[in-house]
Design a protein around this motif. Structure first.
Motif, PDB file in Angstrom:
ATOM      1  N   THR A 148      27.547 -15.212 -18.206  1.00  0.00           N
ATOM      2  CA  THR A 148      26.429 -14.297 -18.433  1.00  0.00           C
ATOM      3  C   THR A 148      26.453 -13.148 -17.435  1.00  0.00           C
ATOM      4  OG1 THR A 148      24.943 -15.522 -16.964  1.00  0.00           O
ATOM      5  CG2 THR A 148      24.975 -16.176 -19.290  1.00  0.00           C
ATOM      6  N   ALA A 149      25.652 -12.150 -17.703  1.00  0.00           N
ATOM      7  CA  ALA A 149      25.455 -11.042 -16.770  1.00  0.00           C
ATOM      8  C   ALA A 149      24.060 -10.480 -16.978  1.00  0.00           C
ATOM      9  CB  ALA A 149      26.492  -9.945 -16.983  1.00  0.00           C
ATOM     10  N   TRP A 150      23.405 -10.100 -15.896  1.00  0.00           N
ATOM     11  CA  TRP A 150      22.156  -9.321 -15.947  1.00  0.00           C
ATOM     12  C   TRP A 150      22.508  -7.874 -15.613  1.00  0.00           C
ATOM     13  CZ3 TRP A 150      17.303 -10.032 -17.584  1.00  0.00           C
ATOM     14  CH2 TRP A 150      16.807 -11.337 -17.736  1.00  0.00           C
ATOM     15  N   ALA A 151      22.029  -6.955 -16.404  1.00  0.00           N
ATOM     16  CA  ALA A 151      22.279  -5.539 -16.148  1.00  0.00           C
ATOM     17  C   ALA A 151      20.978  -4.766 -16.278  1.00  0.00           C
ATOM     18  CB  ALA A 151      23.308  -4.979 -17.124  1.00  0.00           C
ATOM     19  N   GLN A 152      20.622  -4.026 -15.228  1.00  0.00           N
ATOM     20  CA  GLN A 152      19.410  -3.214 -15.287  1.00  0.00           C
ATOM     21  C   GLN A 152      19.599  -2.045 -16.241  1.00  0.00           C
ATOM     22  OE1 GLN A 152      18.583  -2.529 -10.991  1.00  0.00           O
ATOM     23  NE2 GLN A 152      16.628  -3.540 -11.400  1.00  0.00           N
ATOM     24  N   ALA A 153      18.490  -1.539 -16.738  1.00  0.00           N
ATOM     25  CA  ALA A 153      18.501  -0.588 -17.845  1.00  0.00           C
ATOM     26  C   ALA A 153      19.224   0.713 -17.535  1.00  0.00           C
ATOM     27  CB  ALA A 153      17.073  -0.289 -18.285  1.00  0.00           C
ATOM     28  N   GLY A 154      19.221   1.148 -16.274  1.00  0.00           N
ATOM     29  CA  GLY A 154      19.848   2.414 -15.934  1.00  0.00           C
ATOM     30  C   GLY A 154      21.344   2.340 -15.748  1.00  0.00           C
ATOM     31  N   ALA A 155      21.909   1.140 -15.756  1.00  0.00           N
ATOM     32  CA  ALA A 155      23.368   1.005 -15.645  1.00  0.00           C
ATOM     33  C   ALA A 155      24.028   1.527 -16.912  1.00  0.00           C
ATOM     34  CB  ALA A 155      23.745  -0.451 -15.418  1.00  0.00           C
ATOM     35  N   THR A 156      25.157   2.158 -16.777  1.00  0.00           N
ATOM     36  CA  THR A 156      25.912   2.584 -17.948  1.00  0.00           C
ATOM     37  C   THR A 156      26.758   1.425 -18.449  1.00  0.00           C
ATOM     38  OG1 THR A 156      27.834   3.375 -16.709  1.00  0.00           O
ATOM     39  CG2 THR A 156      26.031   4.948 -17.078  1.00  0.00           C
ATOM     40  N   ILE A 157      27.142   1.490 -19.716  1.00  0.00           N
ATOM     41  CA  ILE A 157      27.961   0.409 -20.243  1.00  0.00           C
ATOM     42  C   ILE A 157      29.338   0.408 -19.586  1.00  0.00           C
ATOM     43  CG2 ILE A 157      26.679   0.399 -22.401  1.00  0.00           C
ATOM     44  CD1 ILE A 157      29.103   1.690 -23.741  1.00  0.00           C
ATOM     45  N   GLY A 158      29.797   1.575 -19.134  1.00  0.00           N
ATOM     46  CA  GLY A 158      31.063   1.620 -18.397  1.00  0.00           C
ATOM     47  C   GLY A 158      30.983   0.839 -17.097  1.00  0.00           C
ATOM     48  N   GLU A 159      29.861   0.954 -16.400  1.00  0.00           N
ATOM     49  CA  GLU A 159      29.665   0.182 -15.178  1.00  0.00           C
ATOM     50  C   GLU A 159      29.636  -1.309 -15.478  1.00  0.00           C
ATOM     51  OE1 GLU A 159      26.886   2.611 -12.162  1.00  0.00           O
ATOM     52  OE2 GLU A 159      26.049   2.478 -14.176  1.00  0.00           O
ATOM     53  N   VAL A 160      28.981  -1.684 -16.570  1.00  0.00           N
ATOM     54  CA  VAL A 160      28.922  -3.100 -16.945  1.00  0.00           C
ATOM     55  C   VAL A 160      30.323  -3.618 -17.246  1.00  0.00           C
ATOM     56  CG1 VAL A 160      28.022  -4.754 -18.624  1.00  0.00           C
ATOM     57  CG2 VAL A 160      26.564  -2.903 -17.793  1.00  0.00           C
ATOM     58  N   TYR A 161      31.084  -2.864 -18.023  1.00  0.00           N
ATOM     59  CA  TYR A 161      32.460  -3.270 -18.322  1.00  0.00           C
ATOM     60  C   TYR A 161      33.265  -3.460 -17.036  1.00  0.00           C
ATOM     61  CZ  TYR A 161      31.613  -1.676 -23.171  1.00  0.00           C
ATOM     62  OH  TYR A 161      31.134  -1.495 -24.445  1.00  0.00           O
ATOM     63  N   TYR A 162      33.138  -2.518 -16.135  1.00  0.00           N
ATOM     64  CA  TYR A 162      33.911  -2.575 -14.891  1.00  0.00           C
ATOM     65  C   TYR A 162      33.535  -3.806 -14.072  1.00  0.00           C
ATOM     66  CZ  TYR A 162      36.075  -1.058 -10.506  1.00  0.00           C
ATOM     67  OH  TYR A 162      36.854  -0.995  -9.369  1.00  0.00           O
ATOM     68  N   ARG A 163      32.239  -4.071 -13.930  1.00  0.00           N
ATOM     69  CA  ARG A 163      31.785  -5.195 -13.104  1.00  0.00           C
ATOM     70  C   ARG A 163      32.171  -6.534 -13.718  1.00  0.00           C
ATOM     71  NH1 ARG A 163      31.875  -2.708  -8.532  1.00  0.00           N
ATOM     72  NH2 ARG A 163      30.268  -1.086  -8.305  1.00  0.00           N
ATOM     73  N   ILE A 164      32.209  -6.615 -15.052  1.00  0.00           N
ATOM     74  CA  ILE A 164      32.682  -7.847 -15.681  1.00  0.00           C
ATOM     75  C   ILE A 164      34.161  -8.051 -15.389  1.00  0.00           C
ATOM     76  CG2 ILE A 164      33.109  -9.008 -17.889  1.00  0.00           C
ATOM     77  CD1 ILE A 164      30.608  -7.548 -18.968  1.00  0.00           C
ATOM     78  N   ALA A 165      34.956  -6.988 -15.618  1.00  0.00           N
ATOM     79  CA  ALA A 165      36.406  -7.085 -15.395  1.00  0.00           C
ATOM     80  C   ALA A 165      36.742  -7.323 -13.934  1.00  0.00           C
ATOM     81  CB  ALA A 165      37.089  -5.810 -15.896  1.00  0.00           C
ATOM     82  N   GLU A 166      35.883  -6.875 -13.044  1.00  0.00           N
ATOM     83  CA  GLU A 166      36.075  -7.090 -11.612  1.00  0.00           C
ATOM     84  C   GLU A 166      36.057  -8.590 -11.291  1.00  0.00           C
ATOM     85  OE1 GLU A 166      34.297  -4.576  -7.886  1.00  0.00           O
ATOM     86  OE2 GLU A 166      32.828  -5.592  -9.163  1.00  0.00           O
ATOM     87  N   LYS A 167      35.294  -9.355 -12.071  1.00  0.00           N
ATOM     88  CA  LYS A 167      35.165 -10.798 -11.846  1.00  0.00           C
ATOM     89  C   LYS A 167      36.122 -11.623 -12.709  1.00  0.00           C
ATOM     90  CE  LYS A 167      31.582 -10.780  -8.957  1.00  0.00           C
ATOM     91  NZ  LYS A 167      30.270 -11.302  -9.363  1.00  0.00           N
ATOM     92  N   SER A 168      36.522 -11.073 -13.852  1.00  0.00           N
ATOM     93  CA  SER A 168      37.356 -11.847 -14.777  1.00  0.00           C
ATOM     94  C   SER A 168      38.151 -10.921 -15.688  1.00  0.00           C
ATOM     95  CB  SER A 168      36.478 -12.774 -15.626  1.00  0.00           C
ATOM     96  OG  SER A 168      37.220 -13.360 -16.673  1.00  0.00           O
ATOM     97  N   LYS A 169      39.419 -11.267 -15.911  1.00  0.00           N
ATOM     98  CA  LYS A 169      40.258 -10.499 -16.821  1.00  0.00           C
ATOM     99  C   LYS A 169      40.156 -11.000 -18.260  1.00  0.00           C
ATOM    100  CE  LYS A 169      43.683  -9.250 -13.302  1.00  0.00           C
ATOM    101  NZ  LYS A 169      45.116  -9.323 -12.901  1.00  0.00           N
ATOM    102  N   VAL A 170      39.425 -12.095 -18.456  1.00  0.00           N
ATOM    103  CA  VAL A 170      39.353 -12.675 -19.798  1.00  0.00           C
ATOM    104  C   VAL A 170      37.908 -12.749 -20.307  1.00  0.00           C
ATOM    105  CG1 VAL A 170      41.516 -13.943 -19.642  1.00  0.00           C
ATOM    106  CG2 VAL A 170      39.402 -15.004 -18.804  1.00  0.00           C
ATOM    107  N   HIS A 171      37.057 -11.918 -19.757  1.00  0.00           N
ATOM    108  CA  HIS A 171      35.690 -11.805 -20.253  1.00  0.00           C
ATOM    109  C   HIS A 171      35.378 -10.338 -20.531  1.00  0.00           C
ATOM    110  CE1 HIS A 171      35.293 -15.838 -18.489  1.00  0.00           C
ATOM    111  NE2 HIS A 171      34.270 -15.995 -19.315  1.00  0.00           N
ATOM    112  N   GLY A 172      34.493 -10.118 -21.483  1.00  0.00           N
ATOM    113  CA  GLY A 172      34.046  -8.766 -21.803  1.00  0.00           C
ATOM    114  C   GLY A 172      32.684  -8.835 -22.449  1.00  0.00           C
TER     115      GLY A 172
END
Length: 538
Positions: A148-172
């Motif tokens: 799972t991930a919590w993302a505040q409303a002002g985050a861009t989807i690019g930032e969300v993608y980056y932070r997910i990939a930062e933790k895992s190469k097999v999650h999106g």
């Protein structure tokens, strides 16, 4: 980070609005009065650096322009807010709601600024109004063990993608292609992207939410109930409250994916190929997303101008498997091993967003719009293939405009398996693909009327070939041509002119939810969901 703060604290603020204060709007300007109200009614101090008024034109316009995607709504003749407030905490958002209600100010909420008709930062029906810009609420927490991930409303989807990939190469996470979209508003409209055929919409993969309601209270899924939770995931931005954060259910992606782009012109058989694409794209392997980007070869209206159709694809797998699929189902495109590009899922985010191949992934953390222009867009959903004669007629009109654009998005896969009523987003079963029409220009208001006339004419000409009764439209590509509220307070009949196009029969359930959670119709804009009149006793 305040994503998981106790709901109890949020309730305290509701009772904190003091009525004994001695200052009034008669004593101070509205800008001063509003700031004092924010300070008095927030548990967190409100710094002046988060507060912008036209008194300081430079900083005010800088913030207003910062994420505005459509320059058409920044022209001098367009109404401007009296205040822009960029909250730093959830308590600031609560205070903004309470103070806006207290002083009768309309409120517009911006999380990314990509609203095509700018209802998140412009009001054409009410004045004065305040813009609540959530750009500073952009924290992201990724929990790979929980998926799972919590993302505040002002985050861009690019930032969300980056932070997910930062933790895992097999999650999106399945969301949009344009990486500067604010996640707060994006998911409220559905949120489709290049993994929709495999995993559905972003809204289909949301587990929880935090929002501020019309009374200034913070609600999560448990506190709001399933009806409101349903409405928030596709019912459109600015209708029910202010999204603070989404809890996302991550999806599994391969460590290596494959992408390609192949372009065909009219002279290379583009018409026949596109007719074939309409039949096969929604039926391809769920892992394959094959969209078509359609542009003119030049902005110059010359005789040798042509139409270019670019087949832009993401496949959640290896090139060898992709080549077998394409060879069996769409050999006419002529895909070869040399066309296939292996990459990580994060790199595919950049590729599908049209970044140059040398772009570093860290660009996703900048949170800035990739493109800003004057433009007008419209949408259609197609249920049966458009015949070749229809395509030929389309090309003739297409080449009359300098910078036309279309994107054809294939559905099918998971989108065909989810019922229309699962979320307010209804464009599911029976839909072959979606069309986005767009026209852009760079000379401001000078030739705007001509460009707007052209796209309306093009849209009208396509009526024969697209969905009917209603002619469907996508709420995240808002189109004010479909109708507008009058003075902010809309009737059910008035709102149905766009509501049925955006939501089909889900519109009526949205009205019921709206009437329950916001009976005073505080959250309203040019195309908001109406609240039914409260029945008075005898």
């Amino acid at each position: 980070m305040a994503l998981h703060s106790s709901l109890l604290l949020s309730q305290i603020l509701f009772f904190f609005l003091v009525s004994s204060s001695s200052w009034t709007s008669a004593t101070y300007t509205i800008e001063q009065t509003f700031f004092r109200c924010l300070s008095a009614n927030s548990m967190n101090s409100v710094p002046l650096s988060s507060y912008y008024t036209p008194n300081n034109v430079s900083s005010f316009m800088s913030v207003l322009n910062s994420t505005a995607n459509n320059l058409r709504y920044l022209l001098p003749t367009v109404p401007k807010p009296v205040i822009i407030f960029t909250p730093l905490s959830e308590a600031h958002v609560q205070a903004a709601v309470l103070c806006s209600r207290r002083f009768g100010l309309a409120i517009r909420v911006r999380s990314g600024g990509h609203d095509f008709e700018a209802v998140s930062y412009v009001s054409q029906i009410e004045y004065p109004f305040v813009v609540l810009d959530l750009a500073r609420l952009r924290a992201i927490e990724v929990d790979i063990p929980q998926g799972t991930a919590w993302a505040q409303a002002g985050a861009t989807i690019g930032e969300v993608y980056y932070r997910i990939a930062e933790k895992s190469k097999v999650h999106g996470f399945p969301m949009g292609v344009c990486t500067s979209l604010g996640i707060g508003g994006h998911i409220t409209g559905g949120a489709y992207g290049s993994m929709l055929r495999k995993f559905g919409l972003g809204a289909d993969n949301v587990l929880d939410v935090r929002m501020v309601d019309a009374k200034g209270k913070i609600l999560d899924r448990k506190a709001m109930g399933e009806d409101l939770f349903w409405a928030l995931r596709g019912g459109g931005g600015g209708n029910f409250g202010i999204i603070l954060a989404w809890k996302l259910k991550l999806v599994n992606v391969p460590e290596t994916v494959t992408a390609f782009t192949i372009t065909k012109t009219l002279e290379q058989g583009a018409t026949k190929l596109l007719y074939k694409w309409q039949k096969i794209a929604p039926k391809l392997d769920d892992r394959l997303f094959l969209r078509v980007i359609i542009l003119a070869s030049s902005a110059n209206l010359t005789e040798n101008r042509t139409v270019m159709t670019s087949y832009n694809a993401l496949f959640l797998g290896e090139p060898d498997t992709l080549l077998r699929i394409m060879g069996k189902h769409f050999p006419q495109l002529g895909l070869t091993a040399a066309d296939c590009i292996k990459m990580s899922w994060l790199r595919s985010v950049l590729y599908m967003a049209q970044y140059p191949n040398t772009t570093a992934p860290e660009v996703l953390l900048q949170g800035k719009p990739q493109f800003q222009s004057y433009f007008k867009s419209k949408t259609d959903f197609v249920k049966a293939p458009i015949p070749q004669k229809g395509l030929l007629s389309l090309w003739k009109m297409y080449l009359e405009e300098e910078i036309p654009a279309m994107i054809w998005i294939p559905y099918g896969g998971e989108m065909a398996r989810v019922p229309e009523s699962a979320t307010p987003f209804p464009h599911r079963r029976g839909t072959l693909f979606k069309i986005e029409y767009s026209v852009s220009w760079q000379d401001g208001a000078e030739n705007m009327a001509r460009h707007m006339s052209w796209i309306r004419k093009l849209y009208d000409s396509m009526g024969t070939y697209v969905s009917k009764n209603p002619r469907e439209a996508y709420v995240n590509y808002r189109d004010l041509d479909l109708g507008m509220n009058k003075k902010g307070f809309n009737s059910l009949m008035e709102a149905s002119s766009w509501g049925l196009k955006y939501y089909k029969s889900n519109f009526y359930r949205l009205v019921q939810v709206k009437s329950k959670v916001d009976p005073d119709n505080f959250f309203r804009h040019e195309q908001s969901i109406p609240s039914l009149p409260v029945k008075k006793g005898n």
